[in-house]
Design an enzyme around this catalytic site. Structure first.
Site, PDB file in Angstrom:
ATOM      1  N   ALA A  43       0.809  -1.235   0.000  1.00  0.00           N
ATOM      2  CA  ALA A  43       0.000   0.000   0.000  1.00  0.00           C
ATOM      3  C   ALA A  43       0.840   1.282   0.000  1.00  0.00           C
ATOM      4  O   ALA A  43       0.290   2.366   0.206  1.00  0.00           O
ATOM      5  CB  ALA A  43      -0.996   0.037   1.148  1.00  0.00           C
ATOM      6  N   ALA A  44       2.129   1.166  -0.265  1.00  0.00           N
ATOM      7  CA  ALA A  44       2.936   2.397  -0.368  1.00  0.00           C
ATOM      8  C   ALA A  44       2.431   3.256  -1.533  1.00  0.00           C
ATOM      9  O   ALA A  44       2.303   4.480  -1.417  1.00  0.00           O
ATOM     10  CB  ALA A  44       4.410   2.044  -0.565  1.00  0.00           C
ATOM     11  N   GLY A  45       2.115   2.589  -2.646  1.00  0.00           N
ATOM     12  CA  GLY A  45       1.609   3.324  -3.810  1.00  0.00           C
ATOM     13  C   GLY A  45       0.245   3.944  -3.519  1.00  0.00           C
ATOM     14  O   GLY A  45      -0.042   5.072  -3.938  1.00  0.00           O
ATOM     15  N   ASP A  46      -0.596   3.217  -2.792  1.00  0.00           N
ATOM     16  CA  ASP A  46      -1.922   3.757  -2.439  1.00  0.00           C
ATOM     17  C   ASP A  46      -1.758   4.981  -1.542  1.00  0.00           C
ATOM     18  O   ASP A  46      -2.486   5.982  -1.686  1.00  0.00           O
ATOM     19  CB  ASP A  46      -2.743   2.697  -1.687  1.00  0.00           C
ATOM     20  CG  ASP A  46      -2.924   1.424  -2.505  1.00  0.00           C
ATOM     21  OD1 ASP A  46      -2.977   1.513  -3.738  1.00  0.00           O
ATOM     22  OD2 ASP A  46      -2.994   0.339  -1.897  1.00  0.00           O
TER      23      ASP A  46
HETATM   24  O1  RIB Z   1      -1.960  -1.980  -2.951  1.00  0.00           O
HETATM   25  C1  RIB Z   1      -2.007  -2.930  -1.924  1.00  0.00           C
HETATM   26  C2  RIB Z   1      -3.303  -3.693  -1.960  1.00  0.00           C
HETATM   27  O2  RIB Z   1      -3.347  -4.459  -3.137  1.00  0.00           O
HETATM   28  C3  RIB Z   1      -3.508  -4.685  -0.841  1.00  0.00           C
HETATM   29  O3  RIB Z   1      -4.078  -4.114   0.308  1.00  0.00           O
HETATM   30  C4  RIB Z   1      -4.354  -5.772  -1.495  1.00  0.00           C
HETATM   31  O4  RIB Z   1      -5.638  -5.887  -0.968  1.00  0.00           O
HETATM   32  C5  RIB Z   1      -4.367  -5.425  -2.978  1.00  0.00           C
HETATM   33  O5  RIB Z   1      -5.531  -4.823  -3.355  1.00  0.00           O
END
Ligand code: RIB
Length: 309
Positions: free
Chosen positions: A253-256
């Site tokens: 989730a670094a990109g998120d």
């Molecule tokens: O970007 C990370 C996410 O990718 C994770 O939380 C997983 O659920 C997938 O969707």
């Protein structure tokens, strides 16, 4: 929170992540002993929404959960983090989305997704919540719901004068017409290479690949390069912005988190270089703890690292 009233909406996936810690990724046919197993709230959509909320900015989530234990766990998570979940629907006979994630000792990850209720987020569902969505200003999309629905939504929002940020993850060819409705596309290096078929090993190659996406219609490309930072490319400018050096535990989730930081900066009207610096800081800090959402930083933590560097 910034002194803006611009509201952010995330439309996308909600997964419950089953995360295994391993010393190293294993080979086909090999059995290894994992170090631990944990359950976290995840999914690229939900992660982006929670990361925005943790930064103290108003955010609405649009997606779908099952009426199962995972769905209830996720609703609770959204509520605890202050995410507006009124437009997160409930589906009775389909399990909530899940992801199986392996994280090695370097903090790198491998992810497999079972879409579940994310697969039910379709055009009709978007229509049913559109009135509320249109009260928002900045929209964050990813590729973990039906891509045709992403394209459908992007056209409506773009025509309504909204700003759109697309995370093309997991990388896939764009449906017809999608790119023309996107203001910012944010691939990481692997995704940029997959989307363009180009090598992206140097800054020059990244810029060349980014121009291939500009030529397909997106407004600007932000290539996310992990610890190296990011490079912003539009038709006139190239802006490389250095990353932050942190002790990485888990890159999930670094990109998120980066995208959430960028959306918040955009909502606050920051100039592009400052916006990307803030996004880099949010992305970097999110890698310093385990799990997708648990280590996402608050605005105070982000401001602290920005003022130190
Ligand atoms: O970007 C990370 C996410 O990718 C994770 O939380 C997983 O659920 C997938 O969707």
């Amino acid at each position: 929170m910034g002194n803006t009233t611009k509201k952010i909406c995330v439309a996308g996936s909600l997964n419950v992540d089953l995360t295994l810690r391993l010393e190293r990724f294993h080979q086909p046919g090999e059995t290894v002993i994992a170090k631990s197993i944990h359950t976290y709230a995840g999914g690229k959509g939900g992660n982006q929404g929670v990361a925005v909320a943790k930064l103290g900015h108003p955010v609405m989530m649009v997606g779908m959960l099952g009426e199962d234990d995972n769905g209830r766990f996720y609703r609770d998570t959204l509520k605890k983090n202050g995410v507006d979940a009124e437009c997160v629907g409930s589906a009775p006979n389909t399990p909530s989305g899940t992801a199986v994630i392996e994280v090695d000792d370097r903090g790198e990850n491998r992810i497999a997704i079972i879409p579940g209720t994310n697969g039910l987020v379709n055009n009709a569902y978007m229509d049913s919540v559109m009135e509320r969505m249109l009260t928002c200003d900045i929209f964050m999309l990813q590729y973990e719901i039906d891509l045709a629905t992403d394209a459908y939504l992007a056209k409506i929002l773009h025509d309504a004068g909204k700003q759109l940020i697309l995370d093309p993850a997991p990388a896939a060819p764009a449906p017809d017409g999608l790119y023309a409705n996107i203001d910012f596309i944010t691939p990481n290096a692997t995704e940029l290479a997959t989307l363009t078929g180009a090598h992206v090993d140097s800054e020059e190659e990244v810029v060349r690949a980014a121009h291939m996406l500009l030529n397909r219609g997106v407004g600007a490309v932000i290539a996310k390069l992990g610890p190296k930072g990011c490079i912003y490319v539009d038709k006139e400018t190239v802006v490389p912005v250095a990353g932050f050096c942190v002790e990485t535990v888990d890159t999930t989730a670094a990109g998120d988190s980066f995208n959430a930081g960028f959306a918040v900066a955009l909502a606050e009207g920051m100039q592009i270089r400052d916006a990307l610096r803030l996004a880099n800081a949010v992305g970097a800090l999110s890698t310093t703890g385990a799990g997708a959402q648990s280590s996402m930083p608050t605005r105070a933590q982000v401001d602290a690292i920005l003022s130190r560097s």
